[in-house]
Design an enzyme around this catalytic site. Structure first.
Site: not given
Ligand code: COA
Length: 479
Positions: A17, A73, A75, A96, A136-137, A139, A168, A247-248
């Site tokens: 989000q 992809d 990677k 994000n 990681k975080v 909302e 978010d 507020g006030g």
């Molecule tokens: N191709 C290849 N790999 C991809 C990709 C793509 N197009 N898109 C995502 N990935 C991979 C990432 O590289 C990551 O791999 P790695 O950890 O091995 O390097 C993996 O997918 C997971 O990505 P990530 O962002 O860590 O997702 P998550 O599901 O583990 O965590 C969140 C989700 C939201 C907790 C985390 O992204 C986060 O804390 N974001 C910042 C704060 C934020 O925006 N939070 C609010 C979300 S509403």
């Protein structure tokens, strides 16, 4: 009328989000947003909280309309190559991911700058630099860490999170402003820069009046407009103030006629000092107008509970709309508690082909712009670059979907064809079973049905939706 951000190209690595909110705002302002999704799964919200089976969720569409999407992809060497081409042609990269994920893809700040020194790299992270920067975080974590939860709720209850997505969407708003400022600064500097919006900081910024109160409390030890005053005790931290005004001008949520059965039969009532006299007359207390215990705000502060109890006796004789109508005649600030689908909260825009599919997803005209996002195809369109790369290596970077009618038309112009035997005249990727990737609903919103092929480019199937393999075929599709 042209759009403020027309010509700005956003490489959108966002998901869930916070980030999508930011890029959606930029798209509303006219930027061309290309969303990069992970092959096979895409943005996780596509499949979350669905209200229609097998169709991208409302959660996804309300945050991602007006964008284009590709799956890459990041990677794999081919994916990296494609992304680097896109980086050369875009103005802003928004992401994000969890901390470090972009670097692990090989897209470090240094690498991005070497590819495109004008590139602005904008990130949402949970926390800024410090002990929690690698966390990681989501909302509610941000609401708790940003000071919102500790100040929300009632004195005798636990901390509460609010339904407003201040962690978010609020952070997405902050980031969008940072990006616009960086774009402006680039005009004079000629260079890009990093922009970071941490969710904790975003929430903290939105809790600024509570920070103000924290400082006041540290100095005075008491806050006279809080419900704890005069009988309760104040500690070191700002206490939860229920529904007291921030507020006030003291305010409260009061029961209205029907509150016994309707959970939203309430009104917010502010005893603004400027309209104290009409308030007294309306609630049948004309003697309070000049009485020394009530005539001034300082005199009223220790009596707020008694005052609001008396006002509530009056509001309970009216519906919230009746009360609103009467109070507005005297410029008394008040607001009925409206539910999400309630009168006046949301202007519904019905689901229709190629447009928003929910009341929440209406396009808001910003700065005098029309509510139809119309972008003209450009010769140096970065997706055309991606397509050229794709042509020389079929199977890469499949164009997923266009997010408005113009994008859908553009998608149909593609010369990719599905290689699936028997010869299929559909564009590449028409059969999800053979080309696993997120299914899109673009183009099928008109009938609220998914194309039997799961094909995003199919405007509409002339055949009824069916799961029978025999009925699946390109002849049923109008591309
Ligand atoms: N191709 C290849 N790999 C991809 C990709 C793509 N197009 N898109 C995502 N990935 C991979 C990432 O590289 C990551 O791999 P790695 O950890 O091995 O390097 C993996 O997918 C997971 O990505 P990530 O962002 O860590 O997702 P998550 O599901 O583990 O965590 C969140 C989700 C939201 C907790 C985390 O992204 C986060 O804390 N974001 C910042 C704060 C934020 O925006 N939070 C609010 C979300 S509403």
């Amino acid at each position: 009328m042209s759009h403020a951000l027309e010509g700005v190209r956003i490489l959108d690595f966002t998901h869930v989000q916070s980030g999508p909110t930011c890029t959606q705002l930029l798209a509303w302002l006219g930027a061309d947003v290309i969303k990069v999704e992970r092959p096979g799964e895409g943005d996780p919200t596509r499949g979350q909280l669905r209200d229609i089976p097998d169709v991208d969720s409302l959660y996804f569409t309300m945050l991602n309309h007006n964008k284009r999407s590709i799956t890459v992809d990041a990677k794999k060497p081919r994916g990296k190559e494609l992304l680097e081409r896109l980086i050369r042609h875009c103005d802003v990269l928004v992401e994000n991911f969890a901390p470090g994920a972009l670097d692990r893809m090989g897209l470090t700040w240094e690498r991005i700058q070497s590819l495109n020194p004008r590139m602005i790299v904008a990130s949402v992270k949970g926390f800024g630099p410090g002990p929690y920067q690698d966390c990681k975080v989501y909302e509610n974590v941000a609401q708790c860490a940003g000071g919102s939860a500790s100040t929300t709720g009632f004195d005798d209850g636990p901390p509460l999170v609010t339904g407003a997505q201040i962690g978010d969407s609020g952070t997405g708003l902050h980031l969008a402003l940072g990006i616009v400022a960086a774009l402006y600064q680039r005009q004079s500097s000629g260079r890009g820069q990093k922009v970071l919006a941490a969710m904790q900081d975003g929430v903290l910024n939105l809790c600024r009046v509570k920070l103000r109160d924290q400082q006041r409390l540290a100095r005075t030890g008491v806050m006279e407009e809080y419900p704890q005053y005069p009988d309760g005790k104040f500690g070191d931290a700002v206490p939860r103030a229920g529904n007291a005004s921030g507020g006030g001008q003291p305010g409260a949520i009061l029961k209205c006629k029907g509150w016994e059965t309707d959970p939203n039969a309430y009104i917010y009532f502010i005893t603004q000092a400027a309209v104290w006299e009409p308030i007294c007359r309306i609630i049948g207390k004309p003697e309070w107008i000049a009485h020394p215990d009530y005539a001034t705000l300082p005199a009223r502060l220790p009596r707020l509970k008694q005052i609001f109890d008396t006002i509530e006796q009056w509001t309970q004789t009216k519906t919230k709309f009746e009360a609103m109508e009467i109070l507005n005649q005297y410029d008394i600030p008040c607001g009925p508690i409206l539910e999400g689908a309630g009168r006046g909260t949301v202007a519904a825009r019905h689901r229709h082909r190629g447009g928003s599919r929910s009341p929440h997803a209406r396009q808001v005209p910003v700065g005098g712009q029309s509510d139809q996002a119309v972008r003209q195809p450009e010769r140096s369109d970065p997706l055309a670059v991606a397509r050229r790369a794709h042509r020389s290596d079929p199977g890469r970077a499949r164009l997923l979907r266009g997010s408005n009618r113009r994008d859908a038309r553009r998608s149909r112009d593609l010369d990719e064809r599905c290689p699936t035997p028997p010869p299929c005249s559909m564009p590449a990727g028409c059969r999800p079973a053979l080309h696993p990737r997120p299914r899109t609903v673009r183009g099928t919103l008109e009938s609220n049905r998914v194309c039997p092929h799961g094909c995003f480019r199919c405007r509409r199937s002339s055949a009824p939706r069916t799961s029978s393999p025999a009925s699946r075929g390109s002849r049923n599709c109008t591309i």
